[in-house]
Design a protein around this motif. Structure first.
Motif, PDB file in Angstrom:
ATOM      1  N   HIS A  65       3.242  19.603  -5.345  1.00 47.00           N
ATOM      2  CA  HIS A  65       4.013  19.467  -4.516  1.00 47.00           C
ATOM      3  C   HIS A  65       3.922  17.976  -3.716  1.00 47.00           C
ATOM      4  CE1 HIS A  65       6.397  23.469  -5.712  1.00 47.00           C
ATOM      5  NE2 HIS A  65       4.603  24.158  -5.418  1.00 47.00           N
ATOM      6  N   LEU A  66       2.959  18.389  -3.240  1.00 46.59           N
ATOM      7  CA  LEU A  66       3.047  16.403  -2.899  1.00 46.59           C
ATOM      8  C   LEU A  66       1.181  16.037  -2.661  1.00 46.59           C
ATOM      9  CD1 LEU A  66       4.145  14.433  -0.715  1.00 46.59           C
ATOM     10  CD2 LEU A  66       2.702  15.824   0.778  1.00 46.59           C
ATOM     11  N   PRO A  67       0.828  15.281  -3.988  1.00 40.22           N
ATOM     12  CA  PRO A  67      -0.199  14.875  -4.467  1.00 40.22           C
ATOM     13  C   PRO A  67      -1.137  13.349  -3.897  1.00 40.22           C
ATOM     14  CG  PRO A  67       1.460  13.782  -6.328  1.00 40.22           C
ATOM     15  CD  PRO A  67       2.641  14.887  -4.800  1.00 40.22           C
ATOM     16  N   LYS A  68      -1.787  14.474  -3.685  1.00 39.82           N
ATOM     17  CA  LYS A  68      -2.983  13.380  -2.309  1.00 39.82           C
ATOM     18  C   LYS A  68      -3.036  11.738  -3.007  1.00 39.82           C
ATOM     19  CE  LYS A  68      -7.292  15.170  -4.846  1.00 39.82           C
ATOM     20  NZ  LYS A  68      -8.690  15.335  -4.411  1.00 39.82           N
ATOM     21  N   PRO A  69      -3.350  11.538  -1.831  1.00 36.21           N
ATOM     22  CA  PRO A  69      -3.689   9.602  -2.207  1.00 36.21           C
ATOM     23  C   PRO A  69      -4.958   9.539  -2.491  1.00 36.21           C
ATOM     24  CG  PRO A  69      -4.393  10.607  -0.024  1.00 36.21           C
ATOM     25  CD  PRO A  69      -3.600  11.966  -0.387  1.00 36.21           C
TER      26      PRO A  69
ATOM     27  N   MET B  51       0.609  -1.249  -0.088  1.00 39.26           N
ATOM     28  CA  MET B  51      -0.272   0.330   0.260  1.00 39.26           C
ATOM     29  C   MET B  51       0.910   1.217   0.368  1.00 39.26           C
ATOM     30  SD  MET B  51      -3.193   0.270   2.639  1.00 39.26           S
ATOM     31  CE  MET B  51      -2.377   1.978   3.545  1.00 39.26           C
ATOM     32  N   ALA B  52       0.268   1.677  -1.035  1.00 35.03           N
ATOM     33  CA  ALA B  52       1.447   3.630  -0.779  1.00 35.03           C
ATOM     34  C   ALA B  52       0.662   4.140   0.227  1.00 35.03           C
ATOM     35  CB  ALA B  52       0.929   4.668  -2.016  1.00 35.03           C
ATOM     36  N   ALA B  53       2.620   4.669   0.885  1.00 35.78           N
ATOM     37  CA  ALA B  53       2.177   5.418   1.724  1.00 35.78           C
ATOM     38  C   ALA B  53       1.114   6.750   2.372  1.00 35.78           C
ATOM     39  CB  ALA B  53       4.192   5.938   2.208  1.00 35.78           C
ATOM     40  N   VAL B  54       1.246   7.478   3.343  1.00 32.10           N
ATOM     41  CA  VAL B  54       0.386   8.409   3.038  1.00 32.10           C
ATOM     42  C   VAL B  54       1.144   9.631   3.271  1.00 32.10           C
ATOM     43  CG1 VAL B  54      -2.083   9.326   4.659  1.00 32.10           C
ATOM     44  CG2 VAL B  54      -1.770   6.742   4.840  1.00 32.10           C
TER      45      VAL B  54
ATOM     46  N   ARG C 293      -7.022  17.092   6.519  1.00 24.80           N
ATOM     47  CA  ARG C 293      -7.527  15.475   6.459  1.00 24.80           C
ATOM     48  C   ARG C 293      -8.735  14.434   5.634  1.00 24.80           C
ATOM     49  NH1 ARG C 293      -6.677  12.211   8.035  1.00 24.80           N
ATOM     50  NH2 ARG C 293      -7.469  11.371   9.960  1.00 24.80           N
ATOM     51  N   ALA C 294      -9.730  15.972   4.648  1.00 23.25           N
ATOM     52  CA  ALA C 294     -10.512  15.115   4.470  1.00 23.25           C
ATOM     53  C   ALA C 294     -10.144  13.947   3.390  1.00 23.25           C
ATOM     54  CB  ALA C 294     -11.566  15.834   3.957  1.00 23.25           C
ATOM     55  N   GLU C 295      -8.997  15.247   2.061  1.00 24.92           N
ATOM     56  CA  GLU C 295      -8.527  14.221   1.784  1.00 24.92           C
ATOM     57  C   GLU C 295      -7.258  13.330   0.948  1.00 24.92           C
ATOM     58  OE1 GLU C 295      -7.018  17.877  -1.480  1.00 24.92           O
ATOM     59  OE2 GLU C 295      -8.956  18.754  -1.204  1.00 24.92           O
ATOM     60  N   GLY C 296      -7.452  13.328   2.693  1.00 24.59           N
ATOM     61  CA  GLY C 296      -6.594  11.611   3.300  1.00 24.59           C
ATOM     62  C   GLY C 296      -5.106  12.259   3.146  1.00 24.59           C
ATOM     63  N   TYR C 297      -4.851  12.943   3.150  1.00 27.86           N
ATOM     64  CA  TYR C 297      -3.691  13.330   4.598  1.00 27.86           C
ATOM     65  C   TYR C 297      -3.471  12.932   5.451  1.00 27.86           C
ATOM     66  CZ  TYR C 297      -2.543  15.586   0.210  1.00 27.86           C
ATOM     67  OH  TYR C 297      -2.687  16.269  -1.967  1.00 27.86           O
TER      68      TYR C 297
ATOM     69  N   LEU D  47      -8.236  28.802   1.494  1.00 27.49           N
ATOM     70  CA  LEU D  47      -7.660  27.273   0.967  1.00 27.49           C
ATOM     71  C   LEU D  47      -7.409  27.075  -0.194  1.00 27.49           C
ATOM     72  CD1 LEU D  47      -8.383  24.870   3.295  1.00 27.49           C
ATOM     73  CD2 LEU D  47     -11.174  25.876   2.377  1.00 27.49           C
ATOM     74  N   GLU D  48      -8.385  27.685  -0.987  1.00 30.63           N
ATOM     75  CA  GLU D  48      -8.309  26.568  -2.175  1.00 30.63           C
ATOM     76  C   GLU D  48      -6.963  26.692  -2.856  1.00 30.63           C
ATOM     77  OE1 GLU D  48     -10.046  25.054  -3.129  1.00 30.63           O
ATOM     78  OE2 GLU D  48     -11.871  25.323  -1.431  1.00 30.63           O
ATOM     79  N   GLN D  49      -6.093  28.290  -2.937  1.00 33.85           N
ATOM     80  CA  GLN D  49      -4.620  27.751  -3.463  1.00 33.85           C
ATOM     81  C   GLN D  49      -4.326  27.456  -2.646  1.00 33.85           C
ATOM     82  OE1 GLN D  49      -5.855  32.909  -2.939  1.00 33.85           O
ATOM     83  NE2 GLN D  49      -4.472  32.952  -4.195  1.00 33.85           N
ATOM     84  N   VAL D  50      -4.148  26.902  -1.140  1.00 32.55           N
ATOM     85  CA  VAL D  50      -3.738  26.836  -0.787  1.00 32.55           C
ATOM     86  C   VAL D  50      -3.426  25.377  -0.480  1.00 32.55           C
ATOM     87  CG1 VAL D  50      -2.471  25.431   2.094  1.00 32.55           C
ATOM     88  CG2 VAL D  50      -3.507  27.815   1.349  1.00 32.55           C
ATOM     89  N   MET D  51      -4.801  24.835  -0.682  1.00 29.61           N
ATOM     90  CA  MET D  51      -4.669  23.245  -1.609  1.00 29.61           C
ATOM     91  C   MET D  51      -4.355  23.058  -2.956  1.00 29.61           C
ATOM     92  SD  MET D  51      -5.859  21.818   1.412  1.00 29.61           S
ATOM     93  CE  MET D  51      -5.929  20.438   0.653  1.00 29.61           C
TER      94      MET D  51
END
Ligand code: SF4
Length: 450
Positions: free
Chosen positions: A113-117, A1-4, A29-33, A103-107
């Motif tokens: 730089h760190l694709p979501k799972p 399984m890929a690392a979180v 957290r909602a996106e799985g980070y 929020l949107e710009q940060v996400m």
């Protein structure tokens, strides 16, 4: 399984910034980070900065530097990010920079730089979101930005004009917070009493009921709503709501008069004051009319051109008004503030000396006011318990700003408990107390952890 993928988070600044941080952490957290508690365990770090005064800017720049040194991959957000290219000039290696409330710009920057799972864990995120405060209290942001143009302040240029949240949305968030265990809601914004002006006090809906986006209506709705447990005694013991516009209140009763007295002053009237900030003279009137509210205010000492006589007038005002809580900054020439162009800039020593004098006077006033509470029985919300005693706050005390109430025999209390206590001692900031005699000896459940 890929690392979180793991994100580290540094949150600086005022409660408004903290709410922005909570929104970002909730979304991550909602996106799985995962949220990493250390720099070395994180794949990148988000730093939410403050840019209010110079010392806060420096603290933010230092925090960014530390995150770069310890981790190397840093995204910057918050008020400092809105101040031109100061972040990039000092720390050119940061991955991205945004302003506050972005929020949107940060996400977008995080995704880049760190694709979501691949598998988001949306179901694991509670409806009230992830809070960075203790479980028993939470900040409820009702608007962003400010329509005033105080000459010492650059907040409007950082956060824009007033933008109120629809009242239905605010009430739904409050409801989710209370369902999640929150007992104290702290209503915050840059200009709380102006809530709804930009929406023309438009009607929203909550629980099928129409509500106007107006501070008085919001306060009434927050104060009167039942949690749904069915108990007729529920409301008085379950929740407190406090507002940055006019201190704390317990519900019920709710003082509508205090709300209307704090509604925005005539904008024209602001022009008569060089700081362009009105309303301060309302405080003695409020204090005299409403003996059971707590009033907090913050002052600036050493504004450009301030004479010794004018400063003494301020001290006289404090003596007359007897405000409960007072903070004071020495004037800080924040880059971009209009007041920096005013003649009569005062030396640092004078500004500091006046700040010190004001705070010494206020200590005496505060000690005097707190002494009046000796022998009284008050309700306290417990924040912590250790070494056989507990520490909590009354309705008059905002967390991390005001004093606390020490409960000498509160060994059995836990954070989030309510307690009835009798005040036995006071100093300039805090109260000491013992459990009320009628409640001492009862089981802990008496204090209402539910
Ligand atoms: S009311 Fe004045 S000090 Fe407060 S945020 Fe608005 S402009 Fe700044």
């Amino acid at each position: 399984m890929a690392a979180v993928p793991k994100v580290g988070f540094v949150s600086l600044g005022c409660p408004k910034a903290l709410v922005d941080s909570e929104g970002i952490v909730t979304r991550l957290r909602a996106e799985g980070y995962a949220i990493s508690p250390s720099y070395d365990g994180a794949d990148l770090v988000v730093v939410n900065t403050c840019g209010f005064i110079e010392s806060a800017m420096q603290e933010s720049l230092d925090a960014i530097g530390e995150a770069l040194e310890e981790n190397g991959r840093v995204i910057v957000t918050g008020c400092l990010g809105a101040k031109g290219d100061v972040v990039r000039r000092t720390h050119p290696k940061v991955l991205a920079v945004t302003g506050p409330h972005a929020l949107e710009q940060v996400m977008t920057a995080v995704h880049e730089h760190l694709p979501k799972p691949h598998e988001p864990f949306a179901d694991l995120v509670p409806p009230q979101g992830i809070k960075l405060t203790p479980r028993h209290y939470a900040y409820l942001k009702i608007s962003e930005g400010c329509n005033h143009r105080c000459t010492f302040c650059i907040i409007p240029s950082l956060r824009g004009d007033l933008a109120s949240r629809p009242i239905g949305e605010v009430m739904r968030e409050a409801e989710n917070l209370v369902k999640g265990g929150v007992k104290e809601l702290l209503v915050i914004s840059q200009d709380t009493s102006a809530y709804g002006v930009d929406l023309k006090y438009g009607t929203g809906f909550w629980g099928g009921r129409p509500l106007k986006a107006r501070m008085g209506d919001l306060a009434t709705a927050l104060g009167n709503w039942a949690c749904g447990c069915g108990s007729t005694t529920c409301i008085p013991i379950r929740r407190w709501t406090r507002s940055s516009a006019y201190g704390g209140w317990e519900n019920p009763p709710l003082h509508r008069r205090s709300v209307s007295a704090c509604e925005p002053a005539d904008p024209e009237a602001d022009e008569t004051s060089c700081e362009r900030r009105g309303q301060s003279r309302a405080h003695p009137r409020l204090a005299q009319n409403l003996s059971d509210i707590t009033i907090r205010s913050t002052f600036i000492a050493g504004f450009p051109g301030e004479t010794e006589d004018e400063f003494r007038e301020l001290l006289d005002f404090l003596e007359e008004a007897e405000l409960d809580r007072v903070g004071c900054f020495s004037y800080s020439p924040v880059p971009g503030a209009k007041a920096n162009e005013f003649p009569g800039a005062l030396p640092d020593e004078v500004r500091e000396e006046r700040r010190g004098r004001l705070m010494r006077l206020q200590e005496k006033i505060s000690a005097r006011r707190l002494k009046r509470r000796l022998g009284k029985t008050i309700k306290v919300l417990v924040d912590e318990s250790k070494a056989g005693r507990a520490v909590g706050r009354s309705a008059a005390d905002a967390p991390e700003i005001d004093g606390v109430v020490h409960i000498e025999d509160g060994a059995k209390l836990k954070p989030g408990d309510w307690a009835q206590v009798k005040v036995t001692r006071s100093d300039a900031h805090d109260l000491w107390s013992e459990l009320d005699v009628q409640q001492r000896g009862r089981q802990r459940s008496t204090y209402g952890t539910a």
